[in-house]
Motif scaffolding. Sequence first.
Motif, PDB file in Angstrom:
ATOM      1  N   PRO A   9       0.836  -1.204   0.000  1.00 23.77           N
ATOM      2  CA  PRO A   9       0.000   0.000   0.000  1.00 23.77           C
ATOM      3  C   PRO A   9       0.869   1.252   0.000  1.00 23.77           C
ATOM      4  O   PRO A   9       2.084   1.198   0.216  1.00 23.77           O
ATOM      5  N   ASP A  10       0.240   2.407  -0.242  1.00 25.53           N
ATOM      6  CA  ASP A  10       0.964   3.678  -0.198  1.00 25.53           C
ATOM      7  C   ASP A  10       1.617   3.858   1.158  1.00 25.53           C
ATOM      8  O   ASP A  10       1.046   3.493   2.203  1.00 25.53           O
ATOM      9  N   TRP A  11       2.811   4.418   1.147  1.00 31.42           N
ATOM     10  CA  TRP A  11       3.604   4.563   2.371  1.00 31.42           C
ATOM     11  C   TRP A  11       3.828   6.048   2.647  1.00 31.42           C
ATOM     12  O   TRP A  11       4.461   6.741   1.869  1.00 31.42           O
ATOM     13  N   ASN A  12       3.296   6.545   3.750  1.00 34.16           N
ATOM     14  CA  ASN A  12       3.457   7.954   4.099  1.00 34.16           C
ATOM     15  C   ASN A  12       3.779   8.117   5.588  1.00 34.16           C
ATOM     16  O   ASN A  12       3.352   9.067   6.231  1.00 34.16           O
ATOM     17  N   ARG A  13       4.540   7.145   6.101  1.00 33.71           N
ATOM     18  CA  ARG A  13       4.857   7.144   7.523  1.00 33.71           C
ATOM     19  C   ARG A  13       6.336   7.425   7.751  1.00 33.71           C
ATOM     20  O   ARG A  13       7.164   7.233   6.869  1.00 33.71           O
ATOM     21  N   ARG A  14       6.647   7.860   8.952  1.00 35.48           N
ATOM     22  CA  ARG A  14       8.034   8.105   9.329  1.00 35.48           C
ATOM     23  C   ARG A  14       8.664   6.787   9.766  1.00 35.48           C
ATOM     24  O   ARG A  14       8.209   6.151  10.706  1.00 35.48           O
ATOM     25  N   GLU A  15       9.753   6.380   9.064  1.00 32.99           N
ATOM     26  CA  GLU A  15      10.400   5.115   9.405  1.00 32.99           C
ATOM     27  C   GLU A  15      11.291   5.267  10.631  1.00 32.99           C
ATOM     28  O   GLU A  15      11.970   6.275  10.796  1.00 32.99           O
ATOM     29  N   VAL A  16      11.293   4.234  11.455  1.00 30.01           N
ATOM     30  CA  VAL A  16      12.214   4.197  12.583  1.00 30.01           C
ATOM     31  C   VAL A  16      13.325   3.181  12.343  1.00 30.01           C
ATOM     32  O   VAL A  16      14.438   3.348  12.826  1.00 30.01           O
ATOM     33  N   LEU A  17      13.046   2.141  11.555  1.00 29.70           N
ATOM     34  CA  LEU A  17      14.017   1.097  11.281  1.00 29.70           C
ATOM     35  C   LEU A  17      14.039   0.767   9.797  1.00 29.70           C
ATOM     36  O   LEU A  17      12.988   0.708   9.150  1.00 29.70           O
ATOM     37  N   HIS A  18      15.242   0.539   9.284  1.00 30.72           N
ATOM     38  CA  HIS A  18      15.433   0.002   7.934  1.00 30.72           C
ATOM     39  C   HIS A  18      16.243  -1.284   8.084  1.00 30.72           C
ATOM     40  O   HIS A  18      17.164  -1.355   8.908  1.00 30.72           O
ATOM     41  N   GLN A  19      15.926  -2.274   7.279  1.00 24.80           N
ATOM     42  CA  GLN A  19      16.641  -3.548   7.368  1.00 24.80           C
ATOM     43  C   GLN A  19      16.365  -4.369   6.117  1.00 24.80           C
ATOM     44  O   GLN A  19      15.535  -3.993   5.288  1.00 24.80           O
ATOM     45  N   ARG A  20      17.080  -5.493   5.988  1.00 21.97           N
ATOM     46  CA  ARG A  20      16.774  -6.482   4.973  1.00 21.97           C
ATOM     47  C   ARG A  20      16.396  -7.794   5.656  1.00 21.97           C
ATOM     48  O   ARG A  20      16.995  -8.155   6.673  1.00 21.97           O
ATOM     49  N   TRP A  21      15.404  -8.473   5.066  1.00 23.58           N
ATOM     50  CA  TRP A  21      15.047  -9.818   5.494  1.00 23.58           C
ATOM     51  C   TRP A  21      15.424 -10.745   4.351  1.00 23.58           C
ATOM     52  O   TRP A  21      14.786 -10.745   3.290  1.00 23.58           O
ATOM     53  N   ASP A  22      16.493 -11.533   4.531  1.00 22.02           N
ATOM     54  CA  ASP A  22      17.059 -12.342   3.460  1.00 22.02           C
ATOM     55  C   ASP A  22      17.023 -13.833   3.796  1.00 22.02           C
ATOM     56  O   ASP A  22      16.904 -14.220   4.969  1.00 22.02           O
ATOM     57  N   GLU A  23      17.139 -14.670   2.747  1.00 21.39           N
ATOM     58  CA  GLU A  23      17.244 -16.137   2.889  1.00 21.39           C
ATOM     59  C   GLU A  23      16.109 -16.672   3.770  1.00 21.39           C
ATOM     60  O   GLU A  23      16.318 -17.445   4.702  1.00 21.39           O
TER      61      GLU A  23
END
Length: 247
Positions: A9-23
């Motif tokens: 969905p459309d994203w209009n929020r302030r992020e607190v965390l960025h990360q990758r979910w891999d494997e």
Amino acid sequence: VEPVTAEPPDWNRREVLHQRWDELAYFHWPYDPEVVQRLLPDGLRVDVFDDHAWVGLIPFEMRRVRLGPTPPIPYLGAFIEVNVRTYVVDPHGRRAVWFFSLDVPRSLIVAVARTVFALPYFRARAEHTVDGAHHRYVIDRRWPHRRRPTSTIAFRVGAPIPASEISDLAHFLTARWALATTRRTQLLYGAVHHGQWPLHRIDDHRIDDQLVVAAGLPAPIGEPHAMYSPGVAVDLAWLQRIERIER
């Protein structure tokens, strides 16, 4: 109830965390909804597909964890995680993930996640080995569970699943754009943003797991619905209070 949408969905929020979910691997079993509902807090109802609740055992590699605009966090920015989860609907009809447990090998991550994000993290020994298409995750919980449940999850990654062949059930299990949790008696909602999951078949698997039962659920029965994803980048917003609706 909001629809299941494969596209974010459309994203209009302030992020607190960025990360990758891999494997990442998805293993899900159907459950009687009443069995799962008994473990949920007031205000959340179990989400169902084909009249079943679904409980997932999800191993993956968390990578490149960042707070806001900061660079990835040394040592703490990459680790293995295995979570046990189900799917819920909040009082406003929003779909979300409910975590029964999240096991990681970082004590500080456990402390911060429990305190700041009110999530049931556990400290565990963890390893992930890869040999070509073969993966093996091993989790040995150390705290705070006295019985120290373990989980060994081995699988072989198969061919990509074309978008036209991704089932409605696969979308139901993977296209989740929020988590729900509680702090004391307050329900909380955390929006999550990522691209559509690239999915692969899992050709073979062997699971010896005690984490699902440790969450208070009956042991799963039968073969799981199984999928793999190489991963996506993920943004998480601050938790918000879920206001209860008087009926």
